[in-house]
Structure formats: structure tokens, C-alpha cells
Design an enzyme around this catalytic site. Sequence first.
Site, mmCIF file in Angstrom:
data_model
loop_
_atom_site.group_PDB
_atom_site.id
_atom_site.type_symbol
_atom_site.label_atom_id
_atom_site.label_comp_id
_atom_site.label_asym_id
_atom_site.label_seq_id
_atom_site.Cartn_x
_atom_site.Cartn_y
_atom_site.Cartn_z
ATOM 1 N N ASP A 1 1.125 -1.327 0.039
ATOM 2 C CA ASP A 1 -0.297 0.297 0.235
ATOM 3 C C ASP A 1 1.298 1.456 0.080
ATOM 4 O O ASP A 1 2.044 1.314 0.438
ATOM 5 C CB ASP A 1 -1.314 0.303 1.022
ATOM 6 C CG ASP A 1 -0.251 -0.148 2.650
ATOM 7 O OD1 ASP A 1 0.670 -1.182 2.390
ATOM 8 O OD2 ASP A 1 -0.793 1.022 3.136
ATOM 9 N N GLU B 1 0.116 -0.799 5.697
ATOM 10 C CA GLU B 1 1.237 -0.215 6.967
ATOM 11 C C GLU B 1 0.672 1.337 6.997
ATOM 12 O O GLU B 1 0.981 1.521 8.140
ATOM 13 C CB GLU B 1 2.830 -0.993 6.048
ATOM 14 C CG GLU B 1 3.556 -0.654 6.754
ATOM 15 C CD GLU B 1 4.382 0.718 6.760
ATOM 16 O OE1 GLU B 1 5.334 1.542 7.860
ATOM 17 O OE2 GLU B 1 3.801 1.764 6.174
#
Length: 368
Positions: free
Chosen positions: A76, A132
Amino acid sequence: MPVSIETFLADLRALVECESPSADRAAVARSADLVARVGAARLGVVPERITLDGWSHLRWRFGDGDRQVLLLAHHDTVWPIGTLAARPYRLTGGVVRGPGCFDMLAGLVMAIHAVAGLPERTGVTLLVTGDEELGSPSSAALIEKEARRSKAALVLEASADGGALKTARKGVSLYDVRVTGRAAHAGLEPDKGVNATLELARLALAASALSDPAAGTTVTPTVFAAGTTANTVPAHGSFAVDVRAWTHREQLRVDHALRALAPLDPAAVIEIGGGVNRPPLEESSSRELFGRAAAVAARLGLPTLSGTAVGGASDGNLTAGVGTPTLDGLGAVGAGAHADHEHVVVDLLAGRTALLRELVAELLEDES
């Protein structure tokens, strides 16, 4: 097996051009599909797909046991859909640019290519998470579980300045301070109100005063909201607090002090939510692994490695927090994480990938 830079850059471009903002679960799912295809093409095996609270994570596990070497990456990014149109993938002058290339898609591609080049993979787990940048709300427990069965965790976050590895990171605590007062007309009878804004202002100053510059502890009130209309004594309000500390002891000190805050007006009610989000990655967690990485770099004829402590947190905080030796910042060399000038230095990618591959191979040879 040497890294093919052409193949590496093709994989990196594919990931950069598949936008994956953390909060967009559908975009993260599309990115996971692509990472799975890229990884399967290089590793010859498809990953396990793990979906937690709607976020998509991937795991390649080679062999079994509780003394694995864990490679940790995330797919991400912080960039919203549409960023690519304004800042497309570019390779010019030996530098790659594009949203997420430095943080941390190049590191993810490094992990895949390093594992692909290992003569023996048994004992390696590559975990690629999808949240994250939000603080790993769904994947933290998964990361900690993998860390507990690992003898080492190698984190592919981007390097620090000049290619330095990240040998320590501050821990992060996040709080939400809420005050409930009592509304009243600000012109007719303000004395009958209990002003939440005033209480919040006092509490924000008190929270900030818990910082300890000598210890490197910062306590920072951030987002603040209170009130409804300009002529009403505000009955409700809140502010957020960001705490960074080098040690868990400092995190606990601030936690206890914040929870002990009291209102000046006894009619006001304080609620404090949140707490420790990530423990510190203390230097003791990385010392041995850094020494081994430095020796590997010297053996390969790579530039001398340096290590540094940084204030930002990563999933390496989670692995270190459960007692697993952890080395962070093994990813790409460049600059501009979360910034418009984000970029990766191409000439250093092969060497960094070789360093990772050889470090993993050496750790796999250990009997312990």
C-alpha cells in the site's frame, strides 16, 4: 543469480502504475492481485492470500518451522487514486520517479528478486501487507505472529539518507482526548455553561508539557475540534495526540501521565482513548543483524554500510516489540517518501538486492 535490472524495473513500473492508497480497500485488493502475479512469475509459486477486515495481504512461505527468516514488506502507499496522472512513472538520468516507488514498492520488488535468487529458500517467509501506511490496523497481529516464529526479521522499508540502514525507530502512541461540558447561550448566560474548548486548551498545553527533549520524547497535540455555533458555549470537543519515544519506559510514562489529567472545572468530563500503537525498535534489536549485514556488504565489495536512528515507525517496530531481532531500511536508496520528489537511485538497486539475498542466505545457514 544476478539481478536483471530490466526485469526489476519492469516489475517496479507495474506496481507503481497500479495505485494502492491504503484506505481504499478495493485498490489495495487490485494491487495484491498484481503483486501476487509478479511474485509468482519470479518465485514460481503463488502466495497465500490473507484478507483481514477487508485489507489484502500476501504470504509466501517456503518450508515450515519456528526459526524462519521473515522478510517484511507492504504494497500500500499514501498516494490517492489520480496521483499517477500528475506524476507518472519515469526513468530519467538513472533515477526512477513515481508515487510509492521509494516507499516502498522498490523494496518489495527487491524482496521478491532476492528470494528468487536464493540457492535454497527453505526457511524463508515473505509477508507483504496492505495497510502499513495506516498503522497496520488489520495486519499487526499477523505480523507479530510471524515474528514470534522467526529468528530474524528483515524489513524492506526504504533506506535512510545515503542508504543508511534503520537500526532504531521511535515507538508511537496515539490518543484521542475528549471533553464533555455543558452548552449554554454565549451571550445570555455563559456562566451556566461548561466550556469544553477551554478545558481542551488547558489539557492540550498539559499534554505538550509531557515532552522530554533530553530523552527524545515528543508529545504533540494535533487535530482539534470543538463547539457547534459561534454563540454557544461548546459542550463537546476533542483533540488527538501523537507521542514518539525511543523507549517503552517513556511510552508508559506518558501514558500514565495523560490518563491522570484532570479538568479544571469539576463539571467537565474527560475521556482518553487510544494508547501505544507501536513499540520502539530499540538499537539492541538490530545490533547483531547490522553487524552481519555490514560484513556481507564488505564481502560483496559494496559501499560501507551505516546505521541510523529515525523518528518514524514501521512494521519493524512490531517485530522488534515481540523480541525478534530486526533490521530495517534494507530497501531502496533514494529520497522523498510521502513527498512529490519521491525517487529511487537505479544504479544501487542490484547491489542492495544482492546484499539482501546474501544476508538471508547466511541467516538460513545458521543452526540456531
